[in-house]
Design a protein around this motif. Structure first.
Motif, PDB file in Angstrom:
ATOM      1  N   UNK A 160       0.803  -1.041   0.262  1.00 12.49           N
ATOM      2  CA  UNK A 160      -0.021  -0.068   0.026  1.00 12.49           C
ATOM      3  C   UNK A 160       0.646   1.083  -0.022  1.00 12.49           C
ATOM      4  N   UNK A 161       0.514   2.317  -0.834  1.00 10.47           N
ATOM      5  CA  UNK A 161       0.937   3.541  -0.767  1.00 10.47           C
ATOM      6  C   UNK A 161       0.126   4.391   0.045  1.00 10.47           C
ATOM      7  N   UNK A 201       8.141   0.320   4.386  1.00 16.77           N
ATOM      8  CA  UNK A 201       9.418  -0.078   3.452  1.00 16.77           C
ATOM      9  C   UNK A 201      10.381   1.168   2.997  1.00 16.77           C
ATOM     10  N   UNK A 202       9.388   2.112   2.862  1.00 15.15           N
ATOM     11  CA  UNK A 202      10.194   3.512   2.471  1.00 15.15           C
ATOM     12  C   UNK A 202       9.209   4.554   2.528  1.00 15.15           C
ATOM     13  N   UNK A 203       9.739   5.755   3.174  1.00 15.63           N
ATOM     14  CA  UNK A 203       9.082   6.913   3.290  1.00 15.63           C
ATOM     15  C   UNK A 203       9.535   8.125   2.643  1.00 15.63           C
ATOM     16  N   UNK A 204       8.646   9.164   1.871  1.00 17.28           N
ATOM     17  CA  UNK A 204       8.842  10.221   1.394  1.00 17.28           C
ATOM     18  C   UNK A 204       8.209  11.383   1.842  1.00 17.28           C
ATOM     19  N   UNK A 208       4.257   7.118   2.016  1.00 15.62           N
ATOM     20  CA  UNK A 208       5.013   5.981   2.499  1.00 15.62           C
ATOM     21  C   UNK A 208       4.479   4.804   1.804  1.00 15.62           C
ATOM     22  N   UNK A 209       5.441   3.800   1.606  1.00 17.27           N
ATOM     23  CA  UNK A 209       5.040   2.511   0.968  1.00 17.27           C
ATOM     24  C   UNK A 209       4.884   1.528   1.886  1.00 17.27           C
ATOM     25  N   UNK A 283      10.782   3.205  -5.147  1.00 18.56           N
ATOM     26  CA  UNK A 283      11.435   2.062  -4.132  1.00 18.56           C
ATOM     27  C   UNK A 283      12.542   1.459  -4.906  1.00 18.56           C
ATOM     28  N   UNK A 284      13.507   1.024  -4.566  1.00 18.53           N
ATOM     29  CA  UNK A 284      14.879   0.289  -4.754  1.00 18.53           C
ATOM     30  C   UNK A 284      14.511  -1.026  -4.843  1.00 18.53           C
TER      31      UNK A 284
END
Length: 291
Positions: A160-161, A201-204, A208-209, A283-284
């Motif tokens: 989910x984003x 998993x990752x935030x901006x 967030x994802x 996302x990487x």
């Protein structure tokens, strides 16, 4: 009639199509978009200003009907059919005379092998959720999987984003869900228990994802719980989202691990992240491999 174009230049969808030497006028392209006849990498879109990137595939059909719609198949054997359900496709009809559903497409597909073949619903995904969806190919298989679903399924992972950043970077949300008269689900002190596990998993700055695993499969469970947490899923206006940068719901059924009731062996089905998810979240590969 259908058309497939491989994108050779980054652009917006409308401008790319206008420059692609097609027979369509600007107004015709907008009409095709309105009636859900254009998709990017198998994701239907109605947005003329959607970005397109080199390597993506644009598909156009003259009429949005069953024979024009592709059915991405992840796995098939004599008992089950597992598909990669596109965003915007209902699992089953809701009584509003919808012509296109995942069920009808799956049914049409198995009948191409034998007109006597049938398909049976085992579980469902919301219309606006993409990803792994499994059907049974007989009533016996349906009963075997449905009757022991919770015992057979060891992993149901979604991506989910969401808007903003969760205060806690991982955790479990446990509530009881009920439905009101407008079919809106909400958390309360009684009803059906719903358990959602999440991990950032990752935030901006704005999004967030999240990797999400569910212990229960209640209607709109993830959507309600993300809203309860103050970080609604992007594009989810029904559950308080204020933004829609993907022009779709930011929820994807990424992985299903389920035990075959006959062989007792686990089967793993994965639907890769939609390109739009990767583009927005940045996302990487390493981060994606952690899902």
């Amino acid at each position: 009639m259908s058309i497939k174009l491989e994108v050779t230049k980054d652009d917006t969808l409308l401008e790319y199509l206008l420059n692609a030497d097609l027979k369509y006028s600007r107004s015709k392209i907008k009409s095709l978009l309105k009636f859900e006849c254009i998709s990017i990498d198998n994701e239907m879109t109605t947005q003329f200003d959607d970005p397109v990137f080199v390597g993506q595939t644009i598909s156009i059909v003259e009429h949005n009907n069953q024979k024009d719609t592709t059915l991405p198949i992840l796995y098939e054997d004599k008992d089950i059919l597992v598909i990669d359900k596109p965003y915007g496709l209902l699992t089953v009809a809701t009584g509003k005379n919808e012509d296109i559903t995942a069920y009808r497409l799956a049914s049409a597909y198995v009948k191409t092998q034998d007109t006597k073949n049938k398909i049976f619903v085992v579980h469902r995904l919301d219309k606006d959720t993409s990803g792994v969806l499994m059907f049974a190919k007989s009533e016996r298989a349906k009963a075997e999987y449905q009757s022991k679903w919770n015992d057979l399924v060891s992993d149901r992972t979604y991506v989910a984003i969401v808007e903003g950043q969760p205060k806690k970077k991982s955790g479990t949300i446990k509530t009881f869900l009920q439905q009101n008269k407008t079919n809106h689900m909400y958390s309360t002190s009684s009803g059906q228990e719903a358990i959602t596990n999440y991990e950032v998993i990752k935030e901006s700055e704005n999004h967030s994802i999240l990797k999400i695993n569910i212990d229960t499969g209640r209607k709109n469970q993830i959507r309600v719980h993300m809203s309860d947490m103050g970080t609604p899923i992007i594009g989810d206006k029904k559950y308080d989202a204020k933004t829609s940068p993907l022009k779709r719901l930011g929820l994807h059924a990424y992985r299903l691990i389920i035990k075959n009731p006959k062989t007792k062996k686990n089967m793993t089905f994965i639907s890769p992240l939609p390109p739009k998810f990767r583009k927005l979240s940045k996302i990487t590969p390493t981060q994606e491999s952690s899902i």
